[in-house]
Design a protein around this motif. Structure first.
Motif, PDB file in Angstrom:
ATOM      1  N   LEU A  26     -27.558  -1.274   7.330  1.00 42.60           N
ATOM      2  CA  LEU A  26     -27.822  -0.807   5.966  1.00 42.60           C
ATOM      3  C   LEU A  26     -27.640  -1.959   4.987  1.00 42.60           C
ATOM      4  O   LEU A  26     -26.780  -2.822   5.196  1.00 42.60           O
ATOM      5  N   THR A  27     -28.409  -1.942   3.915  1.00 43.57           N
ATOM      6  CA  THR A  27     -28.211  -2.915   2.840  1.00 43.57           C
ATOM      7  C   THR A  27     -27.539  -2.260   1.646  1.00 43.57           C
ATOM      8  O   THR A  27     -27.071  -2.939   0.744  1.00 43.57           O
ATOM      9  N   GLU A  28     -27.505  -0.918   1.622  1.00 47.81           N
ATOM     10  CA  GLU A  28     -26.769  -0.198   0.591  1.00 47.81           C
ATOM     11  C   GLU A  28     -26.330   1.143   1.151  1.00 47.81           C
ATOM     12  O   GLU A  28     -26.878   1.624   2.148  1.00 47.81           O
ATOM     13  N   LEU A  29     -25.351   1.730   0.501  1.00 45.23           N
ATOM     14  CA  LEU A  29     -24.856   3.032   0.937  1.00 45.23           C
ATOM     15  C   LEU A  29     -25.923   4.087   0.682  1.00 45.23           C
ATOM     16  O   LEU A  29     -26.659   3.987  -0.296  1.00 45.23           O
ATOM     17  N   PRO A  30     -25.966   5.104   1.551  1.00 49.77           N
ATOM     18  CA  PRO A  30     -26.954   6.158   1.309  1.00 49.77           C
ATOM     19  C   PRO A  30     -26.637   6.917   0.021  1.00 49.77           C
ATOM     20  O   PRO A  30     -25.471   7.084  -0.338  1.00 49.77           O
ATOM     21  N   ASP A  31     -27.686   7.340  -0.658  1.00 49.12           N
ATOM     22  CA  ASP A  31     -27.505   8.164  -1.853  1.00 49.12           C
ATOM     23  C   ASP A  31     -27.055   9.541  -1.438  1.00 49.12           C
ATOM     24  O   ASP A  31     -27.379  10.012  -0.346  1.00 49.12           O
ATOM     25  N   TRP A  32     -26.310  10.172  -2.333  1.00 49.77           N
ATOM     26  CA  TRP A  32     -25.862  11.522  -2.037  1.00 49.77           C
ATOM     27  C   TRP A  32     -27.044  12.448  -2.138  1.00 49.77           C
ATOM     28  O   TRP A  32     -27.327  13.293  -1.386  1.00 49.77           O
ATOM     29  N   MET A  89     -25.385  -7.154   5.322  1.00 51.09           N
ATOM     30  CA  MET A  89     -24.168  -6.795   4.602  1.00 51.09           C
ATOM     31  C   MET A  89     -24.543  -5.871   3.446  1.00 51.09           C
ATOM     32  O   MET A  89     -25.584  -6.015   2.836  1.00 51.09           O
ATOM     33  N   LEU A  90     -23.673  -4.922   3.186  1.00 44.73           N
ATOM     34  CA  LEU A  90     -23.874  -3.971   2.091  1.00 44.73           C
ATOM     35  C   LEU A  90     -23.506  -4.592   0.755  1.00 44.73           C
ATOM     36  O   LEU A  90     -22.578  -5.391   0.672  1.00 44.73           O
ATOM     37  N   SER A  91     -24.191  -4.168  -0.267  1.00 41.46           N
ATOM     38  CA  SER A  91     -23.838  -4.554  -1.625  1.00 41.46           C
ATOM     39  C   SER A  91     -22.977  -3.453  -2.226  1.00 41.46           C
ATOM     40  O   SER A  91     -23.443  -2.326  -2.397  1.00 41.46           O
ATOM     41  N   VAL A  92     -21.724  -3.782  -2.515  1.00 46.45           N
ATOM     42  CA  VAL A  92     -20.789  -2.821  -3.105  1.00 46.45           C
ATOM     43  C   VAL A  92     -20.086  -3.513  -4.258  1.00 46.45           C
ATOM     44  O   VAL A  92     -19.455  -4.556  -4.071  1.00 46.45           O
ATOM     45  N   ASN A  93     -20.222  -2.964  -5.453  1.00 45.61           N
ATOM     46  CA  ASN A  93     -19.527  -3.498  -6.616  1.00 45.61           C
ATOM     47  C   ASN A  93     -18.527  -2.461  -7.096  1.00 45.61           C
ATOM     48  O   ASN A  93     -18.906  -1.444  -7.678  1.00 45.61           O
ATOM     49  N   PHE A  94     -17.256  -2.723  -6.811  1.00 46.08           N
ATOM     50  CA  PHE A  94     -16.219  -1.784  -7.205  1.00 46.08           C
ATOM     51  C   PHE A  94     -16.143  -1.693  -8.723  1.00 46.08           C
ATOM     52  O   PHE A  94     -16.206  -2.708  -9.416  1.00 46.08           O
ATOM     53  N   PRO A  95     -15.994  -0.473  -9.253  1.00 47.52           N
ATOM     54  CA  PRO A  95     -15.779  -0.348 -10.700  1.00 47.52           C
ATOM     55  C   PRO A  95     -14.397  -0.885 -11.057  1.00 47.52           C
ATOM     56  O   PRO A  95     -13.533  -1.015 -10.180  1.00 47.52           O
ATOM     57  N   PRO A  96     -14.169  -1.210 -12.330  1.00 49.21           N
ATOM     58  CA  PRO A  96     -12.823  -1.670 -12.714  1.00 49.21           C
ATOM     59  C   PRO A  96     -11.787  -0.610 -12.327  1.00 49.21           C
ATOM     60  O   PRO A  96     -12.005   0.581 -12.572  1.00 49.21           O
ATOM     61  N   PRO A  97     -10.697  -1.035 -11.693  1.00 47.38           N
ATOM     62  CA  PRO A  97      -9.711  -0.045 -11.242  1.00 47.38           C
ATOM     63  C   PRO A  97      -9.023   0.643 -12.417  1.00 47.38           C
ATOM     64  O   PRO A  97      -8.696   0.012 -13.405  1.00 47.38           O
TER      65      PRO A  97
END
Length: 143
Positions: free
Chosen positions: A137-143, A1-9
């Motif tokens: 993937l464990t994280e999104l690819p970097d740009w 599972m990917l680690s994704v921490n959404f910023p405060p909306p």
């Protein structure tokens, strides 16, 4: 599972005839705020603010052809003018099942992006596609 921490909306939201709308800065228009749209907007904000993906290279809800059928993808990030990352969004109460994975694989059969992500806002799974094989993937690819 990917680690994704959404910023405060930090979304602009308004009501029109008892229905909430959210300003989509990518599409530059107000869209109906559905549970799936909430996930989509949070993910786009994460891509732009946290991962520093260029907003100008993010495409949202465009029609593609799958054989005789027309379908709409949720999010595609382009790199070097080619699809690079496809993201399929579901609302939070929709489990990320094999059917959701098959859906994004069908989209990718015509788009041929090297990265695929499925999300429901709580869970996020991703794969790098290399020579027809998917590696988790464990994280999104970097740009």
């Amino acid at each position: 599972m990917l680690s994704v921490n959404f910023p405060p909306p930090n979304f602009k939201i308004k009501k029109v005839e008892d229905k909430e709308q959210i300003w989509d800065p990518s599409r530059k228009k107000w869209v109906r705020l559905t549970p799936e749209e909430w996930v989509r907007q949070n993910f786009i904000q994460f891509l732009v603010e946290e991962k520093k993906y260029p907003a100008s290279l993010i495409s949202i809800e465009k029609t593609i052809r799958l054989g005789e059928m027309k379908k709409r993808y949720d999010i595609v990030v382009f790199k070097n003018a080619l699809p690079w990352l496809i993201i399929e969004c579901k609302e939070m109460n929709v489990p990320l099942s094999e059917n959701v994975a098959q859906q994004i694989l069908r989209y990718n059969s015509t788009m041929l992006a090297p990265y695929l992500i499925i999300t429901n806002g709580r869970e996020h799974f991703g794969w790098e596609i290399n020579e027809g094989r998917g590696m988790s993937l464990t994280e999104l690819p970097d740009w």
